[in-house]
Design an enzyme around this catalytic site. Structure first.
Site, PDB file in Angstrom:
ATOM      1  N   GLU A  45       0.833  -1.205   0.000  1.00 55.25           N
ATOM      2  CA  GLU A  45       0.000   0.000   0.000  1.00 55.25           C
ATOM      3  C   GLU A  45       0.859   1.242   0.000  1.00 55.25           C
ATOM      4  O   GLU A  45       1.812   1.364   0.780  1.00 55.25           O
ATOM      5  CB  GLU A  45      -0.911   0.055   1.235  1.00 55.25           C
ATOM      6  CG  GLU A  45      -1.738   1.344   1.226  1.00 55.25           C
ATOM      7  CD  GLU A  45      -2.508   1.627   2.502  1.00 55.25           C
ATOM      8  OE1 GLU A  45      -2.449   0.824   3.442  1.00 55.25           O
ATOM      9  OE2 GLU A  45      -3.165   2.683   2.541  1.00 55.25           O
ATOM     10  N   ASP A 110       9.585   6.565  14.767  1.00 55.95           N
ATOM     11  CA  ASP A 110       9.403   7.977  14.432  1.00 55.95           C
ATOM     12  C   ASP A 110       9.798   8.799  15.656  1.00 55.95           C
ATOM     13  O   ASP A 110       9.243   8.624  16.741  1.00 55.95           O
ATOM     14  CB  ASP A 110       7.919   8.215  14.072  1.00 55.95           C
ATOM     15  CG  ASP A 110       7.641   9.668  13.704  1.00 55.95           C
ATOM     16  OD1 ASP A 110       6.484   9.963  13.345  1.00 55.95           O
ATOM     17  OD2 ASP A 110       8.558  10.513  13.773  1.00 55.95           O
ATOM     18  N   ASP A 112      10.149  12.667  16.911  1.00 58.11           N
ATOM     19  CA  ASP A 112       9.712  13.999  16.514  1.00 58.11           C
ATOM     20  C   ASP A 112      10.139  15.009  17.570  1.00 58.11           C
ATOM     21  O   ASP A 112       9.916  14.808  18.757  1.00 58.11           O
ATOM     22  CB  ASP A 112       8.182  13.946  16.387  1.00 58.11           C
ATOM     23  CG  ASP A 112       7.610  15.210  15.803  1.00 58.11           C
ATOM     24  OD1 ASP A 112       8.019  16.318  16.223  1.00 58.11           O
ATOM     25  OD2 ASP A 112       6.733  15.115  14.935  1.00 58.11           O
ATOM     26  N   CYS A 122      15.560  26.037  23.701  1.00 60.54           N
ATOM     27  CA  CYS A 122      15.962  26.879  22.567  1.00 60.54           C
ATOM     28  C   CYS A 122      14.825  27.098  21.579  1.00 60.54           C
ATOM     29  O   CYS A 122      14.693  28.169  21.001  1.00 60.54           O
ATOM     30  CB  CYS A 122      17.143  26.237  21.847  1.00 60.54           C
ATOM     31  SG  CYS A 122      16.862  24.513  21.414  1.00 60.54           S
ATOM     32  N   LYS A 327       5.694   8.210   6.226  1.00 63.79           N
ATOM     33  CA  LYS A 327       6.233   8.893   5.055  1.00 63.79           C
ATOM     34  C   LYS A 327       7.519   8.208   4.594  1.00 63.79           C
ATOM     35  O   LYS A 327       8.380   7.868   5.404  1.00 63.79           O
ATOM     36  CB  LYS A 327       6.513  10.351   5.417  1.00 63.79           C
ATOM     37  CG  LYS A 327       7.071  11.156   4.254  1.00 63.79           C
ATOM     38  CD  LYS A 327       6.980  12.646   4.515  1.00 63.79           C
ATOM     39  CE  LYS A 327       8.016  13.091   5.528  1.00 63.79           C
ATOM     40  NZ  LYS A 327       8.072  14.565   5.585  1.00 63.79           N
TER      41      LYS A 327
END
Lengths: 414, 471
Positions: A45, A110, A112, A122, A327
């Site tokens: 897929e 993943d 993130d 920061c 992704k």
């Protein structure tokens, strides 16, 4: 990182990217793992996000030509890779629901940067800078070595997500065949930071550290001072140091250190950390408490804080289920224009997200290229070349594993 | 039926050796082949069910493994006694083991038909097997495993020595020198890997013999799962008119508690606009998410799911839900809402995708699954909040007295989250007369097992109070 308007990926640039640069051949080879007649790829897929923000799932293609035609036509802003199913995903609707099941899928991770918001001073949200990017370096180092040494995986593809994070694709055959239960177990093994927004102290360690934690600690120790104390300066302001102090389960010590630091403005975070460590050691060694639970707690507290402020923060839901889409590499991030390039794990400390080629820079490079004698591929004329070569090499490795397994299979059948 | 062999050992002792059931433990590989009465059929099955029920409820109450084992031993002795071979003189081992064997297979038939039933049966049977295996002594266990031809590779003394540090660090509580370590693929022991309870290297897990039970249970589960699949396919061909009603009766006895979403809602009409007024009837988990939703104008995925299904359970229709969430996510555009959130809301109501009408999550699911990570608001506050934050939340939401606070926090320390929630209900709805009378152990109500049941009871209570006041 601010996204400059001129760097964003326009439809024209995307179209150029897909027609001249995107490595269709290697991509399809990768996802097919040397199966006959592209059988694995046909059942894979792929989902597309279009410029109109429409999201289309359950696409599948017969091979490189088919995929390229469709992508040139649709020009997706994002291509997600899903599982290999029992039948072609595009035929899903014409089948009984129970006939459509995922068969195999890479083990994925993943990481993130927004999950680090509570410990980075920061930047926050979608922004990143060179300082907080170092958290990603640590994350890659810790997870990469664990997946290889502890779990025995060999074919790991780390990919820059295009803006603020990294993905990891574990492509070994036995990784692809892992059950959801095994995936959840691996994630749980790798998870050290536990607790939602309402929990202040997110790390609980035992006195004896498991070899995995021991190894991770050695990596953390190399980076903690630089990243957490110096760059992020987490003991610099009261707002920030009180979060650190809340990890100590002893009100007296918290009060003592707060008072000490409120008084003096000139101490660096490094100095304050030393005071904190000394305070914990002192309290732990106070006679009568040497072997008690409390002493143990105080001794381990320093390590717990180091883990909480440095250890990788994984999005667990991504890894647990075979169904989960992620992704793929060599997408172009719509806002930053950056290409989602592979990251070499043993060189990740030198990876600079701000030096990653953008689609518009690639366009310029191609335009300025002066044809030489030798005929070269378009991507070789650009700064994307090393990344594509790395990807090619990676896929050679996974293909080789697949061919060897096929050969072994055949010889067993005799 | 079968003969009892009498053995005379070397020392001249006479042993009764039961040929058919030499071991207390059983992998249930071979179905029983004999005749039994229909009465035995039913009694055996229901007795075993009592034990499996007891296992399920013990795990719900999150007791320690030791407490569960004690409790199960008591129940077993009542309904399904099963003694070790050592007890041969005092107990009718053959009878016990026969009942155990037959009852297992009857329940297999009763629980093979749907995925949900199979899952439930496997879970309780594995727990039962595990308890029995742990109780068994070393020699008996080894004899049983040998008989089943169940072996695992183990480390040689040299290999063990070369990994001494790592093995001891991964298993600090064992006596290294005495211990045997099995080598298995890490996929075979997901539970041990998840808890980081074993040393793993290059994909192999080094399992100490004290954790051997995990390996054995994995094998047990594998075999039982395959057998149930077979049974489910064979089931349609059973047409014995004596058995079918009996099997159906067994199912009815115990299907596990599920909160069924029905349409007779107990409040008049829940709309997008009056949800805020209902919050007083919400359990803490939902109240917290509602507050955060109002404060942040956003909730992450799992919180949305948990809260959204709860709202469905109290009667919020899909149309009202879409309005509610749209208004709550006030800082995003219509477009973004439609694209990123509307689909999931409709999905929860069974209007998208595979059109499954999801049930509101019960307490067990909320407590046990998906621990909240950074920035996430779902879960059970009694479990997932730190003590300080829980204290603050409790005080803000109606627990004013110190002794009440302490009572709840003590229960939380004991990890009885649902009991704590029930206590919270009693305190905040002023049912605490029994507490002030000093019988703190007595609960006026059954332990809360579902957020929607909390809501229902709260609304019912206030209706009673209102009608009493108006008299």
């Amino acid at each position: 990182m601010d996204s400059k308007e001129d760097e964003a990926a326009t439809p024209e640039l995307l179209s150029f990217f897909y027609s001249r640069i995107f490595p269709f051949k290697t991509y399809v080879n990768w996802l097919n793992y040397e199966t006959e007649s592209n059988n694995a790829f046909k059942n894979r897929e792929l989902s597309f996000t279009l410029a109109s923000d429409a999201y289309i799932r359950y696409n599948s293609y017969n091979g490189e030509e088919d995929l390229k035609t469709e992508i040139m036509k649709m020009c997706p802003t994002k291509i997600d890779i899903g599982a290999i199913y029992t039948i072609k995903p595009k035929d899903k609707k014409s089948m009984r629901l129970s006939a459509f099941r995922p068969v195999e899928k890479e083990l994925i991770f993943d990481i993130d940067m927004t999950d680090y918001d509570e410990i980075r001073t920061c930047c926050s949200g979608a922004s990143i800078c060179h300082k907080c990017w170092k958290f990603m370096t640590v994350a890659i180092k810790i997870i990469d070595v664990a997946l290889r040494e502890d779990f025995g995986f060999k074919h790991l593809l780390w990919v820059y997500s295009g803006r603020r994070g990294v993905h990891c694709w574990v492509c070994d055959e036995n990784a692809r065949k892992l059950s959801n239960e095994s995936r959840a177990a691996i994630v749980s093994y790798l998870a050290v930071i536990k607790g939602g927004a309402q929990v202040r102290k997110k790390v609980q360690l035992n006195r004896t550290l498991h070899p995995f934690l021991r190894r991770s600690l050695r990596i953390i120790e190399n980076y903690f001072e630089d990243i957490v104390l110096k760059d992020q300066d987490v003991l610099g302001s009261e707002e920030n140091w009180s979060k650190v102090l809340n990890c100590i389960q002893d009100d007296e010590i918290i009060k003592k250190l707060s008072n000490k630091w409120n008084g003096s403005n000139s101490k660096s975070s490094v100095q304050k950390w030393e005071e904190l460590v000394n305070e914990l050691e002192h309290a732990a060694s106070v006679s009568g408490r040497k072997l008690s639970k409390k002493a143990e707690q105080l001794q381990i507290c320093k390590l717990e804080i180091m883990f909480q402020y440095t250890y990788p923060r994984l999005d667990e839901a991504v890894s647990k289920n075979m169904n989960h889409l992620l992704k793929g590499p060599f997408c172009v991030h719509p806002k930053t224009g950056r290409v989602c390039v592979p990251i070499q794990p043993d060189d990740c400390e030198n990876f600079d997200p701000f030096e990653v080629p953008t689609v518009s820079s690639l366009y310029q490079e191609l335009n300025l290229y002066i044809e030489g004698e030798r005929k070269v591929q378009d991507y070789e004329k650009t700064s994307l070349k090393p990344y594509i070569k790395y990807f090619d090499n990676f896929v050679k490795g996974t293909s080789k594993e697949a061919r060897e397994k096929n050969r072994a299979q055949v010889s067993m059948e005799f | 039926m079968f003969s009892k062999r009498t053995l005379v050992s070397e020392t001249g002792e006479v042993k009764n050796h039961n040929q058919k059931y030499p071991y207390r433990l059983n992998f249930y590989n071979i179905p029983p082949i004999e005749e039994i009465t229909t009465e035995e059929f039913e009694v055996f099955a229901l007795d075993r069910l009592q034990v499996l029920k007891a296992i399920e409820s013990a795990s719900l109450r999150s007791k320690t493994e030791l407490q569960v084992a004690d409790h199960i031993r008591d129940i077993s002795n009542q309904y399904l006694p099963l003694h070790s071979t050592e007890g041969a003189k005092n107990y009718p081992l053959e009878e016990e083991r026969r009942k155990d064997h037959i009852s297992h297979f009857i329940l297999r038939l009763a629980y093979c038909r749907t995925e949900e039933l199979r899952k439930w049966f496997i879970k309780q049977e594995c727990a039962l097997f595990r308890i029995r295996f742990i109780e068994e002594n070393k020699e008996e266990r080894q004899a049983f495993l040998n008989n089943e031809r169940l072996y695992w590779n183990d480390l040689t003394q040299n290999e063990k020595e070369s990994m001494k540090n790592e093995l001891s660090q991964a298993n600090p509580h064992i006596k290294f020198n005495d211990e045997t370590f099995f080598i298995v693929n890490f996929e075979q022991v997901p539970d041990l890997v998840a808890r980081r309870a074993v040393y793993i290297k290059a994909g192999k897990a080094y399992v100490p013999i004290s954790e051997q039970v995990t390996l054995v249970v994995v094998e047990f589960r594998k075999r039982l799962s395959a057998a149930l699949d077979l049974a489910s396919r064979a089931f349609p061909s059973i047409d014995d008119e004596r058995i079918l009603p009996l099997l159906n009766n067994i199912n009815q006895q115990y299907l596990g508690k599920a909160y069924v979403f029905n349409n007779d809602t107990i409040v008049d009409k829940v709309t997008a606009d009056n949800v805020d007024q209902m919050v007083g009837h919400f359990p803490l988990c939902m109240m917290h998410m509602h507050r955060k939703l109002r404060e942040l104008h956003h909730l992450k995925h799992y919180a949305r799911m948990q809260y959204s299904l709860f709202l469905k359970g109290i009667g919020l229709t899909v149309e009202e839900a879409l309005i509610f969430w749209r208004k709550s996510f006030s800082s995003i555009t219509d477009e973004k809402f439609q694209k990123e959130y509307a689909y999931n809301i409709r999905h929860n109501y069974g209007m998208e995708g595979k059109r499954q009408d999801y049930l509101p999550l019960n307490c067990n699911s909320i407590i046990m699954h998906k621990q909240p990570g950074p920035g996430e608001q779902h879960g059970c506050p009694f479990k997932h909040f730190s003590e300080d934050n829980l204290k603050v939340f409790l005080t803000q939401t109606g627990v004013k007295k110190d002794e009440h606070l302490k009572a709840i926090l003590d229960i939380v320390k004991g990890k009885h989250y649902q009991v704590a929630c029930t206590k919270y209900f009693e305190i905040t709805k002023c049912l605490e007369d029994s507490i002030s009378r000093g019988d703190g152990e007595r609960h006026l109500m059954e332990t809360i097992t579902h957020p929607n049941s909390y809501f229902k009871q709260s609304v019912t209570l206030s209706k009673i109070n209102n009608s009493q006041n108006s008299k």
